[in-house]
Scaffold this motif. Structure first.
Motif, PDB file in Angstrom:
ATOM      1  N   ALA A  38       0.815  -1.217   0.000  1.00 37.98           N
ATOM      2  CA  ALA A  38       0.000   0.000   0.000  1.00 37.98           C
ATOM      3  C   ALA A  38       0.845   1.263   0.000  1.00 37.98           C
ATOM      4  O   ALA A  38       1.941   1.294   0.550  1.00 37.98           O
ATOM      5  N   ASP A  39       0.306   2.299  -0.624  1.00 37.25           N
ATOM      6  CA  ASP A  39       0.899   3.630  -0.532  1.00 37.25           C
ATOM      7  C   ASP A  39       0.302   4.380   0.644  1.00 37.25           C
ATOM      8  O   ASP A  39       0.965   5.213   1.257  1.00 37.25           O
ATOM      9  N   ILE A  40      -0.959   4.110   0.937  1.00 38.81           N
ATOM     10  CA  ILE A  40      -1.691   4.800   1.999  1.00 38.81           C
ATOM     11  C   ILE A  40      -2.856   3.918   2.432  1.00 38.81           C
ATOM     12  O   ILE A  40      -3.343   3.105   1.648  1.00 38.81           O
ATOM     13  N   LEU A  41      -3.285   4.069   3.686  1.00 38.16           N
ATOM     14  CA  LEU A  41      -4.451   3.349   4.182  1.00 38.16           C
ATOM     15  C   LEU A  41      -5.553   4.360   4.452  1.00 38.16           C
ATOM     16  O   LEU A  41      -5.309   5.380   5.088  1.00 38.16           O
ATOM     17  N   VAL A  42      -6.752   4.079   3.960  1.00 36.11           N
ATOM     18  CA  VAL A  42      -7.908   4.933   4.206  1.00 36.11           C
ATOM     19  C   VAL A  42      -8.918   4.141   5.024  1.00 36.11           C
ATOM     20  O   VAL A  42      -9.252   3.010   4.677  1.00 36.11           O
TER      21      VAL A  42
END
Length: 83
Positions: A38-42
């Protein structure tokens, strides 16, 4: 369910272009690989999460987090690793 479907519909264009991947339910033993990819977790929660373990796990994996300001998420997602 209803909320999942509305989130998926809102992100459909981004998913179609590969900018977003919506995984649905993921087994616990698969999560380290998900965080690594992942690049980011939302975390778009609409109910008060008692404790956002997923946000802490992502942060521990060095991933930034964007989370709803609800429940425990509002307390544990700090400017050091997310908003």
């Amino acid at each position: 369910g209803g909320y999942d479907q509305s989130v998926f519909a809102e992100l459909a264009d981004a998913a179609a272009t590969g900018r977003v991947r919506m995984l649905g339910n993921v087994a616990a033993d698969e999560m380290p690989a998900v965080y690594a990819a992942a690049d980011i977790l939302v975390v778009p929660s609409v109910w008060p999460e008692a404790f956002g373990m997923v946000a802490l796990e992502a942060a521990a994996s060095g991933r930034p987090v964007i989370a709803s300001a609800t429940g425990g998420l509002a307390e544990i997602v700090t400017p050091e690793f997310g908003l």
